[in-house]
Write a protein that holds these residues in place. Structure first.
Motif, PDB file in Angstrom:
ATOM      1  N   LEU A 217       0.823  -1.209   0.000  1.00  0.00           N
ATOM      2  CA  LEU A 217       0.000   0.000   0.000  1.00  0.00           C
ATOM      3  C   LEU A 217       0.858   1.260   0.000  1.00  0.00           C
ATOM      4  N   PRO A 218       0.490   2.248  -0.817  1.00  0.00           N
ATOM      5  CA  PRO A 218       1.178   3.532  -0.722  1.00  0.00           C
ATOM      6  C   PRO A 218       0.830   4.177   0.621  1.00  0.00           C
ATOM      7  N   PRO A 219       1.643   5.074   1.129  1.00  0.00           N
ATOM      8  CA  PRO A 219       1.421   5.647   2.467  1.00  0.00           C
ATOM      9  C   PRO A 219       0.010   6.198   2.702  1.00  0.00           C
ATOM     10  N   GLN A 220      -0.598   6.805   1.694  1.00  0.00           N
ATOM     11  CA  GLN A 220      -1.922   7.396   1.888  1.00  0.00           C
ATOM     12  C   GLN A 220      -3.043   6.360   1.988  1.00  0.00           C
TER      13      GLN A 220
ATOM     14  N   ARG B 183      -2.772   3.436   3.882  1.00  0.00           N
ATOM     15  CA  ARG B 183      -2.437   2.511   4.973  1.00  0.00           C
ATOM     16  C   ARG B 183      -3.397   2.633   6.149  1.00  0.00           C
ATOM     17  N   THR B 184      -4.672   2.702   5.826  1.00  0.00           N
ATOM     18  CA  THR B 184      -5.724   2.711   6.841  1.00  0.00           C
ATOM     19  C   THR B 184      -6.534   1.426   6.705  1.00  0.00           C
TER      20      THR B 184
ATOM     21  N   TYR C 150       2.377  -5.507   8.613  1.00  0.00           N
ATOM     22  CA  TYR C 150       2.252  -4.230   9.312  1.00  0.00           C
ATOM     23  C   TYR C 150       3.586  -3.505   9.357  1.00  0.00           C
ATOM     24  N   LEU C 151       3.527  -2.200   9.538  1.00  0.00           N
ATOM     25  CA  LEU C 151       4.729  -1.398   9.750  1.00  0.00           C
ATOM     26  C   LEU C 151       5.221  -1.633  11.166  1.00  0.00           C
ATOM     27  N   GLY C 152       6.453  -2.094  11.320  1.00  0.00           N
ATOM     28  CA  GLY C 152       7.045  -2.267  12.637  1.00  0.00           C
ATOM     29  C   GLY C 152       6.408  -3.323  13.506  1.00  0.00           C
ATOM     30  N   ARG C 153       5.765  -4.310  12.927  1.00  0.00           N
ATOM     31  CA  ARG C 153       5.085  -5.348  13.700  1.00  0.00           C
ATOM     32  C   ARG C 153       5.084  -6.625  12.881  1.00  0.00           C
ATOM     33  N   ASP C 154       4.859  -7.750  13.541  1.00  0.00           N
ATOM     34  CA  ASP C 154       4.761  -9.032  12.840  1.00  0.00           C
ATOM     35  C   ASP C 154       3.585  -9.029  11.878  1.00  0.00           C
ATOM     36  N   SER C 155       3.642  -9.913  10.898  1.00  0.00           N
ATOM     37  CA  SER C 155       2.533 -10.054   9.957  1.00  0.00           C
ATOM     38  C   SER C 155       1.401 -10.849  10.612  1.00  0.00           C
ATOM     39  N   TRP C 156       0.242 -10.806   9.995  1.00  0.00           N
ATOM     40  CA  TRP C 156      -0.946 -11.494  10.494  1.00  0.00           C
ATOM     41  C   TRP C 156      -1.659 -12.137   9.319  1.00  0.00           C
TER      42      TRP C 156
ATOM     43  N   GLU D 228      -3.396  -0.903  13.902  1.00  0.00           N
ATOM     44  CA  GLU D 228      -2.045  -1.010  13.352  1.00  0.00           C
ATOM     45  C   GLU D 228      -2.032  -0.478  11.920  1.00  0.00           C
ATOM     46  N   ARG D 229      -0.922   0.132  11.523  1.00  0.00           N
ATOM     47  CA  ARG D 229      -0.794   0.630  10.143  1.00  0.00           C
ATOM     48  C   ARG D 229      -0.381  -0.528   9.223  1.00  0.00           C
ATOM     49  N   ILE D 230      -1.213  -0.795   8.238  1.00  0.00           N
ATOM     50  CA  ILE D 230      -1.009  -1.920   7.331  1.00  0.00           C
ATOM     51  C   ILE D 230      -0.084  -1.493   6.188  1.00  0.00           C
ATOM     52  N   LEU D 231       0.942  -2.284   5.959  1.00  0.00           N
ATOM     53  CA  LEU D 231       1.892  -2.014   4.885  1.00  0.00           C
ATOM     54  C   LEU D 231       1.531  -2.762   3.597  1.00  0.00           C
ATOM     55  N   LYS D 232       1.086  -4.019   3.745  1.00  0.00           N
ATOM     56  CA  LYS D 232       0.834  -4.861   2.583  1.00  0.00           C
ATOM     57  C   LYS D 232      -0.369  -5.754   2.854  1.00  0.00           C
TER      58      LYS D 232
END
Length: 176
Positions: free
Chosen positions: A20-23, A25-26, A61-67, A97-101
């Motif tokens: 996900l692009p930064p905008q 990541r909700t 997630y950013l800075g966290r384990d995946s789920w 948590e902010r989702i990265l992917k």
């Protein structure tokens, strides 16, 4: 120097993932992208004459384990059923948590000929509806026919060239 015969391969899953692009990541935007990816994966599943026996959602997630979470289902290839399962899985995710992917996998696939038709007419109609929508989208592009809930997500996960396959322009809705 021997020429070996090709061994036929068997597809075991169909899926998509997207960073996900930064905008976006909700929770809401990640859900929108995930829906779009499921829509494309379901179309590929039907194009390959397959049925999925499981749905998996995976989040990094950013800075966290995946789920991730997986659910077995009756063999299915219709978009409404797969979206319903995806919705059930996605909203069990950790909150805040902010989702990265995001990623979705339609797994444990079987050939459609290995599965008996659905018992109830309503279930058969969902597959027929999905197949008709595929035909419209292959002819007129991905905005030709879609479920109303997907209106705001059609451009959320654009086509990318994956590391393990070349996208099929028909199932990406680009064969105009």
């Amino acid at each position: 120097g021997e020429d070996l015969a090709e061994v036929p391969t068997r597809k075991s899953s169909v899926g998509h993932s997207h960073v996900l692009p930064p905008q976006l990541r909700t929770d809401t935007d990640a859900w929108a992208v995930l829906q779009r990816m499921l829509y494309k994966a379901a179309m590929r599943l039907r194009s390959d004459h397959l049925r999925a026996c499981s749905v998996t959602v995976h989040l990094n997630y950013l800075g966290r384990d995946s789920w991730g979470l997986r659910q077995r289902i009756d063999p299915s290839a219709d978009t409404p059923t797969l979206l319903r399962v995806l919705h059930h899985l996605y909203w069990k995710k950790p909150k805040g948590e902010r989702i990265l992917k995001v990623g979705v996998v339609l797994g444990d696939v079987i050939d459609e000929r290995e599965h008996a038709n659905r018992l109830f007419e309503e279930d058969r109609n969902l597959l027929t509806l999905s197949q008709v929508m595929d035909q419209v989208n292959q002819r007129f592009g991905m905005r030709g026919a879609y479920f109303g809930g997907l209106h705001n997500v059609l451009q959320r996960a654009p086509m990318r060239i994956a590391f393990n396959r070349i996208p099929d322009l028909k199932t990406e809705g680009l064969s105009e």
